[in-house]
Every structure is written in C-alpha cells, then in structure tokens.
Design an enzyme around this catalytic site. Structure first.
Site, short mmCIF file in Angstrom:
data_model
loop_
_atom_site.label_atom_id
_atom_site.label_comp_id
_atom_site.label_asym_id
_atom_site.label_seq_id
_atom_site.Cartn_x
_atom_site.Cartn_y
_atom_site.Cartn_z
CG HIS A 54 10.69 19.13 -13.91
ND1 HIS A 54 11.12 19.60 -15.14
CD2 HIS A 54 10.50 17.80 -14.07
CE1 HIS A 54 11.21 18.58 -15.99
NE2 HIS A 54 10.83 17.48 -15.36
CG HIS B 293 -0.16 0.22 2.53
ND1 HIS B 293 0.61 -0.77 3.09
CD2 HIS B 293 -0.04 1.29 3.36
CE1 HIS B 293 1.15 -0.34 4.22
NE2 HIS B 293 0.79 0.92 4.40
#
Lengths: 332, 332
Positions: free
Chosen positions: A293, A166
């Site tokens: 970015h 997970h």
C-alpha cells in the site's frame, strides 16, 4: 563512475560516490553547501542547471529552460548515480559491486525562492506531486532501473544543501533494503490474513481515533504506532493501492490538500522544523499487488541517530505518538 | 514506564521513553544537555549518579561510590529502559507492545575529565573493555534479557550529552533488528559455504591488503568493503569467535592495544572527529556459533542521514574505503 557495493553479511547496498570525494582535511563535522547568495534554482538561472527533463508552464510559455515555470525538474548537477553506462555487475572475491548507474533529479517546487512547501496552496503542491508521478513513469521505461525513490530534505539539519524549496528522486538499479523489508513484511501478513496490513492499520486507526492527525475523503494522516522520531507521520490513501502512479489528477489534488494540511499542522507545532519525507510505492513494473500500500513517511529531524541506533536498528523516541497526534490535531 | 513497540510491517521495534517526554515547544533542532560546568561523572561527585554496579580501583580502595576508581559503571540516571517490572507483552489490535524493561548503564572510562579514549594508553583501555565483558556476563543472568548492546557516542554531533569520556550499554528483552539481520546473513552464507563469512572477509582482506588499516597478532582493523560513512572501520578478532565474553585478560589487552591504535589513526586523519562505536556479539546464552563472528563497528559522524537514507536504507559515501584505508595507514 560511482559504484554500488553490497555488504556481504547484511546484503545492504551503499553508493560510493567518488565524484563527491574529499581529502580528510576537507571533512568538517557536517558538510553543507553554503546557503544564501546565488541560487541556481531561481528563475533566470536556468542555464546554471543541467537542461530540464520536465517543467509545468502556465500560460506565456517561453520555451524550455527559460523562466515562466511553476515546477521544474532537472538532473542533479552533482549526482550520486549517473545515467550513462551499463550495470557492469561483478564479483571481487566474496564481494559484489556494480556501476553506479541511476538517475538523480531535483524537483524545484516553486519559482519563488522563499516559498516553502508548507506555505504553498494545494493547487501549487499539485504540480509537485504530478511531477513525481510523471518522472517515475518516464524512468520506469528504462529497464536498468528497478526503483525510484522520491524524497525531500527540508532544512540544513535534515540534509538540505540548497534553500530554494525542492525535492529529489533517485532511480536505482536495485531494490532498496527498506522497500524489500516492507514488501516482505506486508506479504507475510497477507499470507496469514489475506488482507493488506496497511488497510488493516487504517481501519484500526480510524476506529481507535487516537493517532489520526487529519483526514479527507481519500487520504488519512496518522502518527504511526511505532514512530522512529517525535511527530513522525504517514500519509496513506484510504482505498487500497500499491502504486502512486495510478493517481489521477482529481486524487492528486486531494492528496495535495491533505499533505498541505499535514505540513501546516506540523509547522504549527514546531515552527520551521527540519524534516525529511519519502514516498514508498511498489517497485517499477510490479503491476499492482494486493499486499502493499503506497504511502508517504514524514520524519521530522528532532532526535539524533547515535551509537545505539547505529548498532541496533532500534530507535528511542521520547514522545508517544498518541500525544504527538493530540498536539497536531489541536495545532490549527 | 517506558514502552517497547513493534512496527507491524517491518517488525522494527522502537522505545517510547515517556520519562524523557517533552512538549513541542521544548524541542530544539538538536537536543543536547549542556556541556561544561558541573560533571556528574568526575571523581568526588559519585553521589550524584545512581550507585555503581562495577568499579575497578587500583590500590588505596576507599570503598564503593568513593573516588579512587579507574573505570566506574553506573546505571543511567535517565534510562531509556528500566530494570524493575515484568515484560507485560500484549497486543493492541494488530499492534504489539511490551513494557520497557531493560538496563541502561554508563561506563565512565577514566577518572580524568579531559582524557578521551583516544588519548588513553592501552593499559587503561583494558579496564573499559573488561568492564564491557563483566557487565554483559552479569546481565546475562537475567532471563528477561536477550541482548546487551554496548556502544559509545563521542562528540556532540555523534549524540554525546556529557563531555566526560564514557560509553554505554543497553540490555534488551528482544533481539535488535540489526543483530537478527547479521545472524541471518551470516547463517545463510554458512549454510552455503560451511565457512564463517567474517573469517572469509578477514582472509580476503589480508590477501588483498588494500582495506587493512592495521593489525596485531590477534586483531585486525579494516575499512569494510561497503562502508556507510567515510572512515567506517571494523575491528575483528583474527581467530573465529562468536562471543566477546570469552576473551581472557591477555586477549583483552591485545584488543585494547589494537583499538587504541585504530582510534589514534582516525584522530590523526581528522582530529577530534565525532564517532560512534558499537559492539556486535552473539545474543545472550547463545553458547557459541560457527557462523557469527563478534566485532566492533566504528562509525565517524561525517555525513548526514537525510531523506534518501531514511527512505531506502541505502547510504551514500563519498570516500572509497580503499582510499580511507590508505589515509589511515599513513596517518601515524
């Protein structure tokens, strides 16, 4: 109600999560939920988690909170922050606090208890990355939130308390310090050069070709020039983009393929190494900027954070990234 | 030669300590020197460490690098930074690097292998704190160094690789990011208020009296308002001072007594808890400033740094500092 508190010197925020409170005698050196035994994330146990907020079911849909899902997103049963309430910002003398409002969700990456992200084919990882995008987009609608931090803890040493594969996300009402610093650092570079510092890094790395781990048409994985830990890696889109949330399915699949190769290379170097990864994308409702970015940072857990690191913010790394890249390149 | 490298986005420096380099197969999840067995820090084994740079011998002095010392300071045999050479600052495209010049020393706190700092009486701790001061003053003469970070790792989980009670210092040719942030944060407060933020914190803590752990005439220990970990504590001088190095013997003894009580309270709450402490004092040759206030930060190792912390710079703490202070106040 959890609480957010700001250090008056550093401006560093912390979460006081009283719901997880313990008495001194309950503290052990490392706190871990026990592994093995009953798994609340396995298919068939959907009623032991809070109701799902997203799930991808591939054919034979039996309805929400029933088995048949490929990827399932549920609120964390023991959240660090809670979704209900207002921010309640207030001062206390020279201190600042607010209510611990936020979202804390678990992205269950596979229905198979024993399948790690490293073992999953790109076509399955795709749904994990798609879930990140959809959850961020949904939480962005809540005006109380300013950032969604997506992260993964793999392995006990890296902080995982459940074995079943997970990742997690936490939506925050304030900008995390690390994101503020990255935005400020990249803005200052942009103001000087009129170029994105990450784009320049990618250009230089592709030219020098000593820290490139692997690449495909759209993405590149490098060991950064100044890594905090051995085998730290960054995965970046080659084309400038400040937000993860603009990725279409085609590029999400390309990212999945690149990420999968990156994890498999790491695993080939150090089998089953514990690691964390985090997604750094621009703040919610930022609308796209030229100087930032988006990227993933993958940080294997191989060294310990001790007094020097706590006190200085410096890291000591025994492995030059050029050598790490060489190992990773030759690993598959 | 180790190398210092700067991250071009964050300005974060890291040390590439190639001398400690390993092959991937040598990495284990946590790297530890084996404990037990031969101890290079015990009296009689002085020839197994580099020659001492400072020692306190109380009567019956048999000369340097011989037994009879109370506290002994030696260069680290496996230093993160090395003392010989010039800085060799240079660019590499958009990256910045310099040689890993610095000092890395070990302060052996007691001749008794089994005596921890918590168990030592203040009269003995005094020599440890005096050694910190003398070593900083000596290293300040080297114009290549800008900061000396004093720190301690106690217990394996907190990064200690030797059992014998010791602390360490690292002299650095650059200002650590954490110190830069504390200086900037406290300066910004000073410019607004014309008061030292730490002095204001002490004033407010003494008034509110909910996070004060203990105090004497000259020093106070508090659990900070926004602690990173359960039982984090700060020890501060009540009177404004930006540098640790101005402490005279009388105040060093008072500090030793305060620090001893602080550690004993922590140990009474959680016996033998691993911890780190760091000394934050002003940079070398700063000459005293109005806005910064030296202090120790004590950080018990009770929670783990996982993906969220790596990615955000945020900490999740399950124990409110008011409750931690209450436990600590009632502990003795």
């Amino acid at each position: 109600m959890p609480e957010l508190r700001r250090d008056p010197v550093l401006g560093r925020w912390i979460i006081i999560s009283k719901e997880r409170r313990k008495r001194p005698s309950d503290f052990t050196i490392e706190t871990h939920t026990s592994l093995g035994g009953f798994c609340p994330l396995c298919p068939g146990n959907e009623n032991t988690t809070p109701p799902e907020v997203l799930a991808y079911r591939l054919g034979g849909d039996r309805g929400p909170n029933k088995p048949g899902w490929q990827v399932r997103v549920v609120p964390n049963k023991y959240p660090a922050l809670v979704i209900e309430g207002d921010l309640g910002k207030e001062g206390e003398g020279l201190y600042d606090r607010m209510n611990g409002i936020g979202a804390h969700e678990v992205i269950v990456e596979s229905p198979n208890h024993d399948e790690s992200l490293t073992q999953m084919p790109p076509e399955k990882i795709f749904f994990v990355f798609k879930a990140f995008k959809e959850r961020i987009a949904d939480l962005e609608k809540d005006p109380r939130f300013r950032y969604v931090m997506v992260f993964k803890n793999y392995g006990r040493a890296a902080g995982a308390s459940l074995e079943h594969s997970h990742s997690q996300l936490i939506a925050l009402p304030i900008l995390p310090r690390m994101i503020v610093s990255e935005l400020a650092g990249s803005l200052s570079y942009f103001q000087y050069k009129e170029r994105c510092v990450f784009c320049d890094i990618i250009r230089q790395e592709m030219q020098q070709d000593v820290r490139v781990v692997c690449q495909n048409e759209h993405f590149i994985t490098i060991t950064p020039f100044a890594p905090r830990t051995p085998f730290e890696m960054w995965v970046l889109p080659k084309q400038h983009s400040s937000t993860y949330c603009k990725l279409d399915d085609f590029h999400l699949l390309s990212l999945s393929s690149q990420f999968s190769e990156t994890l498999r290379r790491l695993n080939a170097c150090i089998p089953n190494v514990p690691y964390n990864f985090v997604l750094h994308t621009e703040p919610l409702r930022f609308g796209g900027v030229e100087h930032f970015h988006w990227h993933f940072e993958i940080v294997p857990k191989l060294t310990s954070i001790a007094g020097f690191e706590w006190g200085s913010g410096f890291y000591i790394n025994p492995l030059p990234p050029e050598e790490a890249a060489e190992y990773l390149r030759e690993a598959l």
